[in-house]
Design an enzyme around this catalytic site. Structure first.
Site, PDB file in Angstrom:
ATOM      1  N   ASP A   1      -2.953  -1.598  10.198  1.00 15.14           N
ATOM      2  CA  ASP A   1      -2.830  -1.760   8.481  1.00 15.14           C
ATOM      3  C   ASP A   1      -3.376  -3.173   7.966  1.00 15.14           C
ATOM      4  OD1 ASP A   1      -1.845   0.989   8.319  1.00 15.14           O
ATOM      5  OD2 ASP A   1       0.210   0.242   7.977  1.00 15.14           O
TER       6      ASP A   1
ATOM      7  N   LYS B   1       0.976  -1.248   0.070  1.00 18.82           N
ATOM      8  CA  LYS B   1       0.012  -0.059  -0.090  1.00 18.82           C
ATOM      9  C   LYS B   1       0.978   1.304  -0.152  1.00 18.82           C
ATOM     10  CE  LYS B   1       0.833   1.253   4.558  1.00 18.82           C
ATOM     11  NZ  LYS B   1       1.540   2.544   4.791  1.00 18.82           N
TER      12      LYS B   1
END
Length: 301
Positions: free
Chosen positions: A137, A10
């Protein structure tokens, strides 16, 4: 039988950070975009829980039960009463300790792989709940695409993305500890009131429209000053990418990987060449986003 799951890296196109909470975390407005750099996690029956890893920087990955992938498997064991007899192999291509959620991706991948291997039948909601317990996350690694993460980043709202965004990532020599970067953030803000984090409407609209130029104008990372304070050499890398034609540059998450948004694939490759020629980083990666979240790639026998 074995199950292989692919999980993406990401980039934080916006990371707005609030002040430290009583629990030590920070409230965030964290706009995630999954990009096409992937780890693959393969779960195979074994006599006991074992973790192995291959690929770039594999020597930096812990292989004990503290590994996030191992912790994910154990969390599923705890809920469903299965034996933790699995070999988890991580084929690593996401930079290690680079602010791109590689460890979180491995946790999500292991969770999906073990659920499929053991037939535990966990619901999407249960898997997301386990992900949130494992790390801020990890839920996004399961979901992929683009999303706004609030709370400490684990409460996700999916976001629409209307096109493809082209990225170059420059890998630094050395790493940065996420807790250390947050501590430095707190030090830099000491004596001042930290604004409440809010997602940028202009940034969310740029994603929805697929407008790279508009997105470049609103990229932001509140952790960047702290990362640069701890790793000043990143300033040179950011400048090299911008001078090389990037639309915008920022530190990815807590760093030390730096991210460069490019106009198109050809421009991304030019930026990558400029970064390599600058000798301000050890390697570059060219890719695009959004990318899908944790995906079962193969069942083997």
């Amino acid at each position: 039988m074995s199950v292989t799951v692919r999980v993406p890296a990401k980039v934080n196109v916006q990371l707005a950070v609030g002040g430290a909470r009583a629990d030590g975390f920070h409230d965030l407005a964290n706009v995630f975009l999954a990009v096409g750099l992937y780890d693959e996690v393969t779960a195979t029956p074994a006599d006991e829980l074992r973790v192995t890893c291959s690929g770039p920087d594999a020597h930096q990955v812990p292989l004990d039960r503290g590994n996030l992938a191992a912790r994910a498997a154990l969390a599923l064991v705890e809920r469903h009463g299965v034996a933790p007899d699995v070999h988890l192999h991580i084929a690593k291509d996401i930079p290690v300790a680079g602010g791109m959620a590689g460890g979180s991706a491995d946790a999500a991948g292991a969770l999906v792989a073990c659920d499929a291997l053991w037939g535990t039948g966990a619901s999407r909601g249960e898997l997301l709940g386990i992900c949130a317990e494992l790390g801020s996350d990890v839920p996004f690694s399961l979901v992929g695409g683009a999303a706004l993460g609030t709370g400490r980043g684990e409460v996700l709202t999916p976001l629409e993305v209307g096109g493809t965004f082209h990225w170059v990532f420059a890998l630094a020599d050395g790493g940065l500890s996420t807790p250390a970067v947050y501590r430095e953030f707190d030090r830099l803000w000491e004596g001042h009131e930290v604004p409440a984090p809010e997602a940028s409407p202009d940034l969310i609209e740029a994603l929805r429209a697929g407008d790279g130029v508009a997105l470049a104008g609103v990229l932001s990372n509140d952790l960047q000053p702290a990362a640069l304070s701890l790793f000043p050499a990143l300033e040179r890398t950011l400048a090299a990418g911008t001078d090389g034609g990037a639309l915008a540059a920022l530190v990815s998450g807590s760093g030390p990987t730096t991210a460069f948004l490019a106009k198109d694939e050809e421009s991304a490759r030019s930026v990558a060449d400029a970064l390599l020629a600058s000798r301000t980083c050890r390697a570059v990666r060219v890719t695009s986003g959004p990318a899908p979240g944790a995906t079962v790639r193969a069942h083997g026998t």
